[in-house]
Scaffold this active site. Sequence first.
Site, PDB file in Angstrom:
ATOM      1  N   GLY A   1       0.799  -1.212   0.000  1.00  0.00           N
ATOM      2  CA  GLY A   1       0.000   0.000   0.000  1.00  0.00           C
ATOM      3  C   GLY A   1       0.833   1.264   0.000  1.00  0.00           C
ATOM      4  O   GLY A   1       1.974   1.297  -0.458  1.00  0.00           O
TER       5      GLY A   1
ATOM      6  N   LEU B   1      -4.180  -5.999  -4.813  1.00  0.00           N
ATOM      7  CA  LEU B   1      -3.215  -4.909  -4.750  1.00  0.00           C
ATOM      8  C   LEU B   1      -1.866  -5.375  -4.213  1.00  0.00           C
ATOM      9  O   LEU B   1      -1.789  -5.966  -3.129  1.00  0.00           O
ATOM     10  CB  LEU B   1      -3.762  -3.778  -3.869  1.00  0.00           C
ATOM     11  N   ASP B   2      -0.820  -5.113  -4.993  1.00  0.00           N
ATOM     12  CA  ASP B   2       0.563  -5.409  -4.609  1.00  0.00           C
ATOM     13  C   ASP B   2       0.802  -6.883  -4.316  1.00  0.00           C
ATOM     14  O   ASP B   2       1.694  -7.231  -3.530  1.00  0.00           O
ATOM     15  CB  ASP B   2       0.981  -4.565  -3.388  1.00  0.00           C
ATOM     16  N   GLU B   3       0.019  -7.764  -4.930  1.00  0.00           N
ATOM     17  CA  GLU B   3       0.193  -9.195  -4.684  1.00  0.00           C
ATOM     18  C   GLU B   3       0.388  -9.995  -5.964  1.00  0.00           C
ATOM     19  O   GLU B   3       0.315 -11.215  -5.959  1.00  0.00           O
ATOM     20  CB  GLU B   3      -1.000  -9.744  -3.892  1.00  0.00           C
TER      21      GLU B   3
END
Length: 284
Positions: free
Chosen positions: A200, A226-228
Amino acid sequence: MSSPLVLTLTCADQTGITARVTAFLFERGCNILDAQQFRDSTSDRFFMRVAFDPLGTNADELRGSFAKLGAEYAMEWKIVALDRARRVIIMVSKGDHCLVDLLYRLRVGELNIEPVAIVSNHPREVAIRTDIGDIPFHHVPVTKETKPQAEARVREIAAETEAELVVLARYMQIFSDEQSAHFAGRCINIHHSFLPGFKGARPYHQAHERGVKIIGATAHFVTADLDEGPIIHQDVERITHSDSPADLVRKGRDIERRVLAEAVRLFAGERVLMNGNRTVVFRG
């Protein structure tokens, strides 16, 4: 001389795949330049990358002939020109250090890419403070109300330019699930943290608050989570207790630009293969 080609493939692991692939190329007069393979014991899948000189053999004929072998092993495969520049859209917000680095590496011959557009949610004078030459610039502002229209415009630009890859070079907008799905497997993001830690916003400030001794950056494929997304490349740098959040941001910018550049280089060289929520990366 004929231009080199590269064959990439993945399928369920079975005996004889390497022998069949190399025999296929030998029988058609091709010369193997580099070959790498990997068997993932957890998924029981086989991955292979072979760069070869076709020595005058027609690439389309090779694809047509290989289709039978590919079907026999239920492969996901492709044969493409190795030296063809990949068409790339670069997206930025206000931080242009990653963009500038990509353009420099392109100029000195480190990246085999062709930037076909630069897209930003800010005007050019805000987003970019360097010469981008004749690369078309598109200002696509994004608000909560206009986000669907803005994302549709990005898809239009990608279609119009026949882009093969979208690079989020510190583009500080979160893709919708629809946008993530549309660019699945062909959109790379640079996250200013060593994922999966500090996801994040403001990860360097999160890291400073936790007193970490190593910071990093992660280049990964964009997914709805998100961001994975599957990780392509990462790097780190040691820090000390005396480093402020501003120091971490400064040092982090250097990590971000080199991690993103390496991920783009690997993608352009057909060295990144998807393996579920992970990747297989053939270095070279």
